[in-house]
Design a protein around this motif. Structure first.
Motif, PDB file in Angstrom:
ATOM      1  N   GLY A   1      18.386  -4.382  -2.723  1.00  0.00           N
ATOM      2  CA  GLY A   1      17.077  -4.797  -3.222  1.00  0.00           C
ATOM      3  C   GLY A   1      16.222  -3.669  -3.756  1.00  0.00           C
ATOM      4  N   ASP A   2      16.664  -2.417  -3.624  1.00  0.00           N
ATOM      5  CA  ASP A   2      15.919  -1.292  -4.180  1.00  0.00           C
ATOM      6  C   ASP A   2      15.917  -1.364  -5.703  1.00  0.00           C
ATOM      7  N   VAL A   3      14.941  -0.709  -6.301  1.00  0.00           N
ATOM      8  CA  VAL A   3      14.868  -0.625  -7.753  1.00  0.00           C
ATOM      9  C   VAL A   3      14.395   0.779  -8.136  1.00  0.00           C
ATOM     10  N   ALA A   4      14.896   1.277  -9.264  1.00  0.00           N
ATOM     11  CA  ALA A   4      14.485   2.592  -9.741  1.00  0.00           C
ATOM     12  C   ALA A   4      14.317   2.545 -11.254  1.00  0.00           C
ATOM     13  N   LEU A   5      13.420   3.369 -11.747  1.00  0.00           N
ATOM     14  CA  LEU A   5      13.103   3.445 -13.166  1.00  0.00           C
ATOM     15  C   LEU A   5      13.289   4.880 -13.641  1.00  0.00           C
ATOM     16  N   PHE A   6      13.732   5.022 -14.893  1.00  0.00           N
ATOM     17  CA  PHE A   6      13.931   6.349 -15.466  1.00  0.00           C
ATOM     18  C   PHE A   6      13.535   6.286 -16.931  1.00  0.00           C
ATOM     19  N   ALA A   7      12.639   7.182 -17.331  1.00  0.00           N
ATOM     20  CA  ALA A   7      12.188   7.258 -18.721  1.00  0.00           C
ATOM     21  C   ALA A   7      12.446   8.664 -19.227  1.00  0.00           C
ATOM     22  N   ARG A   8      13.030   8.776 -20.435  1.00  0.00           N
ATOM     23  CA  ARG A   8      13.375  10.096 -20.975  1.00  0.00           C
ATOM     24  C   ARG A   8      12.989  10.202 -22.438  1.00  0.00           C
ATOM     25  N   ALA A   9      12.593  11.411 -22.806  1.00  0.00           N
ATOM     26  CA  ALA A   9      12.340  11.758 -24.198  1.00  0.00           C
ATOM     27  C   ALA A   9      13.254  12.930 -24.545  1.00  0.00           C
ATOM     28  N   ASP A  10      12.924  13.700 -25.567  1.00  0.00           N
ATOM     29  CA  ASP A  10      13.844  14.750 -26.024  1.00  0.00           C
ATOM     30  C   ASP A  10      14.118  15.801 -24.963  1.00  0.00           C
ATOM     31  N   ASP A  11      13.090  16.259 -24.297  1.00  0.00           N
ATOM     32  CA  ASP A  11      13.283  17.376 -23.377  1.00  0.00           C
ATOM     33  C   ASP A  11      12.537  17.189 -22.060  1.00  0.00           C
ATOM     34  N   GLU A  12      12.338  15.952 -21.650  1.00  0.00           N
ATOM     35  CA  GLU A  12      11.688  15.675 -20.373  1.00  0.00           C
ATOM     36  C   GLU A  12      12.007  14.260 -19.945  1.00  0.00           C
ATOM     37  N   ALA A  13      11.824  14.010 -18.639  1.00  0.00           N
ATOM     38  CA  ALA A  13      12.126  12.686 -18.102  1.00  0.00           C
ATOM     39  C   ALA A  13      11.324  12.463 -16.828  1.00  0.00           C
ATOM     40  N   TYR A  14      11.116  11.185 -16.511  1.00  0.00           N
ATOM     41  CA  TYR A  14      10.400  10.797 -15.296  1.00  0.00           C
ATOM     42  C   TYR A  14      11.215   9.757 -14.531  1.00  0.00           C
ATOM     43  N   TRP A  15      11.237   9.918 -13.221  1.00  0.00           N
ATOM     44  CA  TRP A  15      11.968   9.033 -12.317  1.00  0.00           C
ATOM     45  C   TRP A  15      10.990   8.428 -11.318  1.00  0.00           C
ATOM     46  N   MET A  16      11.155   7.156 -11.014  1.00  0.00           N
ATOM     47  CA  MET A  16      10.383   6.536  -9.941  1.00  0.00           C
ATOM     48  C   MET A  16      11.242   5.447  -9.317  1.00  0.00           C
ATOM     49  N   GLY A  17      11.261   5.392  -7.989  1.00  0.00           N
ATOM     50  CA  GLY A  17      12.037   4.348  -7.345  1.00  0.00           C
ATOM     51  C   GLY A  17      11.765   4.255  -5.860  1.00  0.00           C
ATOM     52  N   ASN A  18      12.046   3.063  -5.293  1.00  0.00           N
ATOM     53  CA  ASN A  18      11.920   2.888  -3.843  1.00  0.00           C
ATOM     54  C   ASN A  18      13.302   2.919  -3.199  1.00  0.00           C
ATOM     55  N   THR A  19      14.084   3.887  -3.665  1.00  0.00           N
ATOM     56  CA  THR A  19      15.464   4.037  -3.224  1.00  0.00           C
ATOM     57  C   THR A  19      15.747   5.519  -3.019  1.00  0.00           C
ATOM     58  N   GLU A  20      16.967   5.862  -2.695  1.00  0.00           N
ATOM     59  CA  GLU A  20      17.297   7.272  -2.557  1.00  0.00           C
ATOM     60  C   GLU A  20      17.215   7.950  -3.917  1.00  0.00           C
ATOM     61  N   THR A  21      16.842   9.226  -3.891  1.00  0.00           N
ATOM     62  CA  THR A  21      16.737   9.998  -5.123  1.00  0.00           C
ATOM     63  C   THR A  21      18.054  10.713  -5.393  1.00  0.00           C
ATOM     64  N   PRO A  22      18.615  10.575  -6.596  1.00  0.00           N
ATOM     65  CA  PRO A  22      19.846  11.303  -6.909  1.00  0.00           C
ATOM     66  C   PRO A  22      19.658  12.802  -6.725  1.00  0.00           C
ATOM     67  N   SER A  23      20.685  13.489  -6.298  1.00  0.00           N
ATOM     68  CA  SER A  23      20.587  14.921  -6.009  1.00  0.00           C
ATOM     69  C   SER A  23      20.165  15.722  -7.241  1.00  0.00           C
ATOM     70  N   SER A  24      20.467  15.233  -8.422  1.00  0.00           N
ATOM     71  CA  SER A  24      20.085  15.937  -9.650  1.00  0.00           C
ATOM     72  C   SER A  24      18.581  15.994  -9.836  1.00  0.00           C
ATOM     73  N   LEU A  25      17.833  15.198  -9.074  1.00  0.00           N
ATOM     74  CA  LEU A  25      16.378  15.169  -9.187  1.00  0.00           C
ATOM     75  C   LEU A  25      15.675  15.631  -7.907  1.00  0.00           C
ATOM     76  N   TRP A  26      16.410  16.163  -6.963  1.00  0.00           N
ATOM     77  CA  TRP A  26      15.824  16.522  -5.668  1.00  0.00           C
ATOM     78  C   TRP A  26      14.716  17.570  -5.772  1.00  0.00           C
ATOM     79  N   LYS A  27      14.898  18.565  -6.594  1.00  0.00           N
ATOM     80  CA  LYS A  27      13.961  19.693  -6.616  1.00  0.00           C
ATOM     81  C   LYS A  27      12.900  19.556  -7.707  1.00  0.00           C
ATOM     82  N   THR A  28      12.709  18.348  -8.177  1.00  0.00           N
ATOM     83  CA  THR A  28      11.709  18.122  -9.229  1.00  0.00           C
ATOM     84  C   THR A  28      10.323  17.943  -8.631  1.00  0.00           C
TER      85      THR A  28
END
Length: 335
Positions: free
Chosen positions: A56-83
């Protein structure tokens, strides 16, 4: 405990392949994620992704040329841990608007009754859709009438919807919505105490004051509000006694005295005076409040007001000391 929802920011380029390999695949392996078509268009130069999980978790990801934003009520992928994390007002408009629309629609699909309260849905979205608190915060309104006794959930929720719709707390949405917490269980006492601050803000607003929450003072503490108009600048601290049936005190009068004394001997004592104490008895049933209004017990702090609000908008109470605020029709004084 997961905190209210915020955005994670990645100052990097994200291709379709990287999104698949670094976000979808890890989530799919761990919790059964799948990529689905976003429900709404994002606009601008952004590309959007929506991920739904088997739990039932959901996550959103928005990206442009050289930046991106993540939001979710789930676990965060390791690639985004230090953001770094950012609030709703700190990210590009297209991103925040899209996330609001996606999550609000999800909220109303999961809890259709909240669709009748659009501003409350938006204001508390960071906790209503949080990882840990999504069930408890919604249940607090639907099953516990937001801390009001002897009333229905719709009347109580409408009370807060009508106030939040004024927009006076919109600027402080993250800190104020977060006061409801993201616990996995309903802590009615703590959550009711949080809503007491909203009731206090409503009283002050109805009385014609501008309110600013979380005022830092020289002792290192924060007091709940500053109430301001052209001639007034008053600090306000709010406390909410527990109903007598849920505490050890002998009765409602003792409950008021003990709770106010704890606040007076603690935070207000260290502050050294100058604040007005609001003692909110809105959790008291009719018989308990009747005992308090009859005796009007002292609260060992000057100035103070002791009051009880009802979902129909009526507020009645009494004063102790020279309260430096004028309330007009916002509060009916017994004295």
């Amino acid at each position: 405990m997961a905190r209210p929802l915020r955005f994670r920011y990645s100052p990097q380029s994200w291709s379709d392949g990287r999104v698949h390999n670094d976000i979808l695949q890890p989530l799919r392996s761990n919790i059964g994620a799948r990529a689905v078509t976003p429900w709404f268009a994002i606009g601008g130069d952004w590309q959007s992704h929506r991920f739904e999980m088997d739990n039932g978790d959901v996550a959103l990801f928005a990206r442009a040329d050289d930046e991106a934003y993540w939001m979710g009520n789930t676990e965060t992928p390791s690639s985004l841990w230090k953001t770094d994390k950012f609030g709703w007002r700190e990210v590009p408009h297209h991103v925040s608007r899209w996330a609001k629309r996606e999550l609000t629609a999800t909220l109303h699909e999961e809890s259709p009754w909240l669709a009748d309260y659009p501003h409350l849905s938006w204001f508390f979205l960071p906790v209503f859709m949080s990882k840990d608190g999504r069930d408890s915060t919604r249940s607090f309104f639907s099953e516990h009438a937001a801390g009001f006794p002897d009333t229905g959930s719709r009347e109580a929720t409408r009370f807060f919807e009508d106030f939040l719709r004024t927009g006076v707390l919109d600027e402080y949405r993250h800190v104020m919505s977060g006061k409801l917490g993201t616990s996995t269980h309903v802590d009615r006492v703590r959550m009711s105490a949080a809503m007491a601050e909203f009731i206090a803000a409503k009283i002050l607003t109805d009385a014609g004051y501008d309110v600013v929450p979380e005022i830092e003072v020289t002792t290192g503490h924060s007091l709940d509000f500053r109430a301001e108009d052209d001639d007034t600048n008053v600090l306000v601290e709010v406390t909410r006694p527990q109903p007598p049936g849920t505490r050890a005190a002998a009765g409602p009068v003792a409950a008021v005295r003990d709770t106010a004394e704890t606040k007076t001997n603690g935070q207000l004592a260290e502050h050294g005076g100058g604040a007005t104490l609001f003692v909110d008895c809105s959790s008291f049933r009719d018989d308990a409040w009747s005992a308090v209004r009859g005796e009007q017990p002292d609260v060992r702090h000057r100035p103070a007001i002791v009051y009880r609000a009802r979902p129909d908008g009526r507020v009645e109470g009494y004063r102790k000391g020279g309260v430096p605020l004028e309330f007009g029709d916002a509060l009916e004084f017994l004295d």
